[in-house]
Design a protein around this motif. Structure first.
Motif, PDB file in Angstrom:
ATOM      1  N   LYS A 176       0.835  -1.199   0.000  1.00 57.45           N
ATOM      2  CA  LYS A 176       0.000   0.000   0.000  1.00 57.45           C
ATOM      3  C   LYS A 176       0.870   1.250   0.000  1.00 57.45           C
ATOM      4  O   LYS A 176       2.027   1.236   0.415  1.00 57.45           O
ATOM      5  N   TRP A 192      -9.308  19.556  -0.382  1.00 52.89           N
ATOM      6  CA  TRP A 192      -9.725  18.211  -0.748  1.00 52.89           C
ATOM      7  C   TRP A 192      -9.367  17.213   0.347  1.00 52.89           C
ATOM      8  O   TRP A 192      -8.352  17.339   1.020  1.00 52.89           O
ATOM      9  N   SER A 193     -10.211  16.189   0.491  1.00 51.18           N
ATOM     10  CA  SER A 193      -9.946  15.075   1.389  1.00 51.18           C
ATOM     11  C   SER A 193      -9.439  13.896   0.562  1.00 51.18           C
ATOM     12  O   SER A 193      -9.977  13.608  -0.519  1.00 51.18           O
ATOM     13  N   PHE A 194      -8.397  13.232   1.069  1.00 50.14           N
ATOM     14  CA  PHE A 194      -7.789  12.116   0.348  1.00 50.14           C
ATOM     15  C   PHE A 194      -7.869  10.849   1.180  1.00 50.14           C
ATOM     16  O   PHE A 194      -7.868  10.899   2.410  1.00 50.14           O
ATOM     17  N   PRO A 195      -7.923   9.694   0.515  1.00 54.00           N
ATOM     18  CA  PRO A 195      -7.905   8.436   1.278  1.00 54.00           C
ATOM     19  C   PRO A 195      -6.562   8.275   1.965  1.00 54.00           C
ATOM     20  O   PRO A 195      -5.539   8.769   1.480  1.00 54.00           O
ATOM     21  N   VAL A 204      -3.938   3.542  -0.419  1.00 50.38           N
ATOM     22  CA  VAL A 204      -4.295   3.041  -1.750  1.00 50.38           C
ATOM     23  C   VAL A 204      -3.359   1.876  -2.076  1.00 50.38           C
ATOM     24  O   VAL A 204      -2.297   1.733  -1.481  1.00 50.38           O
ATOM     25  N   ARG A 209      -2.092   8.536  -7.395  1.00 56.91           N
ATOM     26  CA  ARG A 209      -2.749   7.310  -6.937  1.00 56.91           C
ATOM     27  C   ARG A 209      -3.897   7.615  -5.978  1.00 56.91           C
ATOM     28  O   ARG A 209      -4.844   6.831  -5.854  1.00 56.91           O
ATOM     29  N   PHE A 210      -3.797   8.752  -5.301  1.00 60.34           N
ATOM     30  CA  PHE A 210      -4.820   9.115  -4.321  1.00 60.34           C
ATOM     31  C   PHE A 210      -5.916  10.011  -4.911  1.00 60.34           C
ATOM     32  O   PHE A 210      -6.948  10.213  -4.275  1.00 60.34           O
ATOM     33  N   ASP A 246      -7.971   9.718  -7.480  1.00 59.33           N
ATOM     34  CA  ASP A 246      -9.216   9.134  -7.965  1.00 59.33           C
ATOM     35  C   ASP A 246     -10.292   9.103  -6.887  1.00 59.33           C
ATOM     36  O   ASP A 246     -11.474   9.229  -7.172  1.00 59.33           O
ATOM     37  N   LYS A 247      -9.850   8.945  -5.623  1.00 57.17           N
ATOM     38  CA  LYS A 247     -10.813   8.849  -4.519  1.00 57.17           C
ATOM     39  C   LYS A 247     -10.865  10.120  -3.683  1.00 57.17           C
ATOM     40  O   LYS A 247     -11.460  10.126  -2.595  1.00 57.17           O
ATOM     41  N   ALA A 248     -10.253  11.179  -4.180  1.00 53.15           N
ATOM     42  CA  ALA A 248     -10.291  12.453  -3.457  1.00 53.15           C
ATOM     43  C   ALA A 248     -11.678  13.089  -3.585  1.00 53.15           C
ATOM     44  O   ALA A 248     -12.374  12.913  -4.587  1.00 53.15           O
ATOM     45  N   SER A 249     -12.060  13.820  -2.568  1.00 46.36           N
ATOM     46  CA  SER A 249     -13.365  14.483  -2.587  1.00 46.36           C
ATOM     47  C   SER A 249     -13.244  15.860  -1.946  1.00 46.36           C
ATOM     48  O   SER A 249     -12.395  16.076  -1.072  1.00 46.36           O
TER      49      SER A 249
END
Length: 285
Positions: free
Chosen positions: A58, A93-96, A99, A163-164, A166-169
């Motif tokens: 990861k 933005w918030s990131f996971p 990944v 890499r992060f 795509d799931k950022a919001s």
């Protein structure tokens, strides 16, 4: 993420590190982001939303100004990368946290270290630092590397960071375009004094109307938000620069040094002096 978003990632530190049950820190909060890749073994990272076990396979990302802790009672090895985000993408933005990582990611991390020698932190514990010389030197080193290595470094950081994405919001959807405009203006002019009247004129609003809209969207007043961003900027400048505390305060348009000291301690929990000497900057590996 919006296609108009821009990233300007600057490398601070990067190295491979072996830990022997000594990766145990509480309340870490730094003005730069951390990216980790575990090589062997495992450990725990306690984030605001819970505890995570980190292990091989990861990539892990901890944004700037996110308070977290580390727990480790065994041997493990990891690669760490400290990144300064000049355009404050983590603010918007918030990131996971994690990944999946593949062989290419591992190759990129190792290549990043190969073209940036001498970027490791000499010690994990900031209490042993003397005026944070390592981080200051590493920032200065950015100017010493060849143009080719600088471009390649930025390219690798962007690839790993992607890499992060795509799931950022968005941390908060700004429904009012006028407030979004104000936030951009504050970001671009954080070094100078920004009176509320200037912000309200920017949006053709009265001061009271702007404050009401701002509090509805951002959950604080414009002055509170500006002060928060100025102190965050000061935290970074105290770590990576060689300016005096007074020069930093004046450079951020604090005419009253005593007020700057009080505000800094209120927001960070430590004085600027203590932060600058490493006791409060939490620049742990």
């Amino acid at each position: 993420m919006n296609k108009k978003e821009k990233l300007n990632l600057i490398l601070l530190n990067a190295a491979r590190k072996e830990h022997h049950a000594d990766w145990n820190w509480k309340g870490v909060n730094s003005p730069f982001a951390r990216l980790y890749m575990v090589e062997s073994g495992s450990a725990q990272v306690v984030m605001p939303d819970g505890a995570y076990t980190i292990h091989p396979g990861k990539l892990y990302l901890i944004p700037s100004f996110v308070t977290h802790s580390y727990k480790n009672d065994r041997f493990f090895t990891l690669y760490y990368i400290h990144i300064y985000d000049e355009l404050n993408v983590f603010d918007r933005w918030s990131f996971p946290f994690e990944v999946d990582a593949d062989e290419l990611d591992a190759m990129l991390v190792k290549r990043l270290l190969a073209i940036n020698p001498g970027r490791e932190l000499k010690r994990s514990d900031p209490d042993s630092y003397d005026n944070m010389p390592t981080l200051m030197q590493n920032i200065a080193q950015n100017e010493q590397f060849t143009f080719h290595s600088i471009v390649e470094t930025k390219g690798i950081l962007l690839q790993l960071f992607s890499r992060f994405l795509d799931k950022a919001s968005p941390k908060q959807e700004i429904a009012d375009r006028r407030i979004a405009k104000v936030l951009r203006f504050i970001q671009e002019n954080i070094h100078r004094s920004i009176p509320v009247s200037e912000l309200s004129s920017l949006c053709y609003l009265t001061n009271d109307h702007l404050i009401r809209l701002f509090k509805k969207e951002i959950k604080c007043t414009p002055v509170q938000y500006i002060n928060k961003k100025k102190i965050e900027k000061a935290q970074l400048m105290l770590i990576i620069g060689d300016k005096s505390i007074k020069d930093i305060a004046y450079g951020l348009s604090f005419d009253n040094i005593s007020y700057f000291y009080r505000l800094f301690k209120k927001m960070t929990g430590v004085s600027p002096n203590r932060y600058k000497t490493g006791l409060g900057s939490n620049s742990r590996i």
